[in-house]
Design a protein around this motif. Structure first.
Motif, mmCIF file in Angstrom:
data_model
loop_
_atom_site.group_PDB
_atom_site.id
_atom_site.type_symbol
_atom_site.label_atom_id
_atom_site.label_comp_id
_atom_site.label_asym_id
_atom_site.label_seq_id
_atom_site.Cartn_x
_atom_site.Cartn_y
_atom_site.Cartn_z
ATOM 1 N N TRP A 279 0.396 -1.254 -0.022
ATOM 2 C CA TRP A 279 0.227 0.241 0.046
ATOM 3 C C TRP A 279 0.859 1.313 0.153
ATOM 4 O O TRP A 279 1.437 2.198 0.865
ATOM 5 C CB TRP A 279 -0.399 0.249 1.053
ATOM 6 N N THR A 280 1.434 1.641 -0.329
ATOM 7 C CA THR A 280 2.534 2.762 -1.609
ATOM 8 C C THR A 280 2.595 3.354 -2.591
ATOM 9 O O THR A 280 1.632 2.927 -3.475
ATOM 10 C CB THR A 280 3.786 2.303 -1.135
ATOM 11 N N TYR A 281 3.359 4.619 -2.687
ATOM 12 C CA TYR A 281 2.946 5.767 -4.191
ATOM 13 C C TYR A 281 3.625 4.520 -5.101
ATOM 14 O O TYR A 281 2.989 4.796 -6.126
ATOM 15 C CB TYR A 281 3.726 6.534 -3.655
ATOM 16 N N GLU A 282 4.417 3.413 -4.611
ATOM 17 C CA GLU A 282 5.116 2.794 -6.088
ATOM 18 C C GLU A 282 4.479 2.511 -6.619
ATOM 19 O O GLU A 282 4.306 1.524 -7.566
ATOM 20 C CB GLU A 282 6.370 2.381 -5.505
ATOM 21 N N ALA A 283 3.393 1.586 -5.704
ATOM 22 C CA ALA A 283 2.329 0.960 -6.207
ATOM 23 C C ALA A 283 0.892 0.709 -7.742
ATOM 24 O O ALA A 283 1.050 0.402 -8.227
ATOM 25 C CB ALA A 283 1.165 0.009 -5.257
ATOM 26 N N ILE A 284 1.224 2.162 -8.064
ATOM 27 C CA ILE A 284 0.342 2.941 -8.338
ATOM 28 C C ILE A 284 1.211 2.292 -9.831
ATOM 29 O O ILE A 284 0.581 1.861 -10.500
ATOM 30 C CB ILE A 284 -0.045 4.003 -8.420
ATOM 31 N N PRO A 285 2.068 3.067 -10.503
ATOM 32 C CA PRO A 285 2.218 2.760 -11.610
ATOM 33 C C PRO A 285 2.446 0.873 -11.840
ATOM 34 O O PRO A 285 2.161 0.518 -13.530
ATOM 35 C CB PRO A 285 3.439 3.451 -11.847
ATOM 36 N N VAL A 286 2.426 0.249 -11.599
ATOM 37 C CA VAL A 286 2.253 -1.349 -10.983
ATOM 38 C C VAL A 286 1.520 -1.748 -11.220
ATOM 39 O O VAL A 286 1.075 -2.908 -12.345
ATOM 40 C CB VAL A 286 3.432 -2.053 -9.595
ATOM 41 N N LEU A 287 0.047 -1.238 -10.865
ATOM 42 C CA LEU A 287 -1.479 -1.593 -10.558
ATOM 43 C C LEU A 287 -1.943 -0.790 -12.575
ATOM 44 O O LEU A 287 -2.574 -1.950 -12.835
ATOM 45 C CB LEU A 287 -1.779 -0.735 -9.678
ATOM 46 N N ASP A 288 -1.227 -0.181 -12.555
ATOM 47 C CA ASP A 288 -1.418 0.701 -13.858
ATOM 48 C C ASP A 288 -1.161 -0.725 -14.919
ATOM 49 O O ASP A 288 -2.028 -0.763 -16.208
ATOM 50 C CB ASP A 288 -0.688 1.606 -14.492
ATOM 51 N N THR A 289 0.225 -0.969 -15.181
ATOM 52 C CA THR A 289 1.029 -2.019 -15.668
ATOM 53 C C THR A 289 -0.065 -3.212 -15.825
ATOM 54 O O THR A 289 -0.221 -3.673 -16.923
ATOM 55 C CB THR A 289 2.190 -1.899 -16.171
ATOM 56 N N LEU A 290 -0.334 -3.331 -14.632
ATOM 57 C CA LEU A 290 -1.418 -5.180 -14.540
ATOM 58 C C LEU A 290 -2.586 -4.973 -14.913
ATOM 59 O O LEU A 290 -3.257 -5.895 -15.835
ATOM 60 C CB LEU A 290 -1.255 -5.733 -13.395
ATOM 61 N N PHE A 291 -3.191 -3.647 -14.641
ATOM 62 C CA PHE A 291 -4.547 -3.440 -15.663
ATOM 63 C C PHE A 291 -4.471 -3.717 -16.735
ATOM 64 O O PHE A 291 -5.464 -3.771 -17.484
ATOM 65 C CB PHE A 291 -5.396 -2.130 -15.627
ATOM 66 N N ALA A 292 -3.410 -3.012 -17.517
ATOM 67 C CA ALA A 292 -3.233 -3.123 -18.884
ATOM 68 C C ALA A 292 -3.069 -4.201 -19.535
ATOM 69 O O ALA A 292 -3.735 -4.802 -20.649
ATOM 70 C CB ALA A 292 -2.373 -1.833 -19.483
ATOM 71 N N GLU A 293 -2.116 -4.906 -18.654
ATOM 72 C CA GLU A 293 -2.104 -5.820 -19.127
ATOM 73 C C GLU A 293 -3.280 -6.984 -18.726
ATOM 74 O O GLU A 293 -3.749 -8.044 -20.386
ATOM 75 C CB GLU A 293 -0.617 -6.720 -19.007
#
Length: 309
Positions: free
Chosen positions: A5-19
């Motif tokens: 639960w960190t700010y660093e998770a946001i781009p990771v989640l964006d990539t996972l959603f796109a994939e």
């Protein structure tokens, strides 16, 4: 896989959603047409959900259909059947987590617990109450959620909860929070009783799924006053509704279930996404017989569920 639960998770989640969304679109090209039709047929609903983070459709279901489920749920709360104790979590979330009620409190029904806890839940509602299956997999809802997500949706979580009027302070999800479980996390809210002023309405902070303030992830729970200070008092939108209305929100924005002041609130919450919710280890179970009754479109949304006899 859990994502911190960190700010660093946001781009990771964006990539996972796109994939994930791309993969589901490739796997189910036959469902894309229904999603496109839902977009054309419901522009106001979907535009509001995109822009403001919340939307509604009055009288989406016949009131009697929801009423039949409500009567069965009432019996569960009265007798204790399928009830489970929950947690007490306040604004000091990280250091103040303790049992909120006990099995002994709920075994004979809600009466012994409703002054001790802010809410109680039905355990495994999709498995234990088969009337929920046709609501969760309603193909109109699946098309709407697919139109918002941009891909054939998955049912990711189901909750059935009753919130009480009592002297306790708001706790846990009655405080504002975000669900940092993906780039998009639309949820459907179906009230099992009419909910008006003071009735514990689900409350969404307008446009908070798109607009963030400095430090918005510094803690997981926020008060009304804190949200009003960051977004303005008019941004807190209680979503009132009647039995049969459909309410929706993208809960990556700030939201809470307001603590009831004048009447109890019972709500069925259905979560949808492009992939498994991260950070949520709860199993969503369905009976074999209920799964067997689903259409191919509905079964595509059931891939994350655990099937049991």
């Amino acid at each position: 896989m859990d994502i911190p639960w960190t700010y660093e998770a946001i781009p990771v989640l964006d990539t996972l959603f796109a994939e994930a969304s791309g993969e589901r679109t490739r796997r189910y090209p036959e469902l894309v047409t229904a999603i496109a039709e839902a977009r054309r047929a419901n522009p106001a609903f979907l535009d509001a959900l995109e822009d403001r983070g919340w939307a509604g459709i009055p009288s989406f279901f016949e009131a009697e259909r929801i009423g039949a489920l409500a009567r069965e749920v009432d019996d569960c709360f009265r007798t204790g059947r399928f009830l489970r104790a929950t947690r007490f979590v306040d604004a000091d979330y990280a250091v103040n987590v303790r049992p909120m009620g006990s099995a002994a409190d709920v075994v004979n029904g809600e009466d012994a617990a409703k002054r001790k806890v802010n809410y109680l839940q039905i355990s495994e509602p999709l498995y234990n109450l088969s009337k929920i299956v046709s609501l969760a997999f309603d193909e109109r809802i699946l098309a709407l959620m697919g139109a918002y997500l941009g891909c054939p949706p998955l049912l990711t979580y189901v909750k059935l909860q009753r919130s009480y009027v009592n002297a306790l302070e708001p706790t846990n999800t009655q405080l504002h929070h975000v669900d940092l479980a993906g780039k998009k996390l639309p949820k459907i809210f179906l009230y099992l009783n009419d909910v008006g002023e003071g009735g514990g309405a689900f409350t969404f902070v307008d446009r908070s799924h798109r607009v963030h303030f400095s430090g918005w992830l510094d803690k997981p729970r926020w008060t009304d006053a804190e949200m009003a200070r960051h977004y303005g008092p008019d941004a807190l939108k209680p979503l009132f509704g009647k039995v049969g209305d459909l309410l929706a929100a993208d809960t990556v924005g700030f939201h809470c279930g307001s603590k009831p002041k004048v009447a109890e609130r019972t709500v069925l919450i259905l979560s949808y996404g492009a992939h498994q919710e991260y950070g949520n280890a709860d199993v969503v179970a369905i009976r074999h017989s209920d799964l067997d009754g689903l259409s191919p479109t509905q079964r595509a949304a059931a891939e994350l569920l655990t099937v049991r006899d």
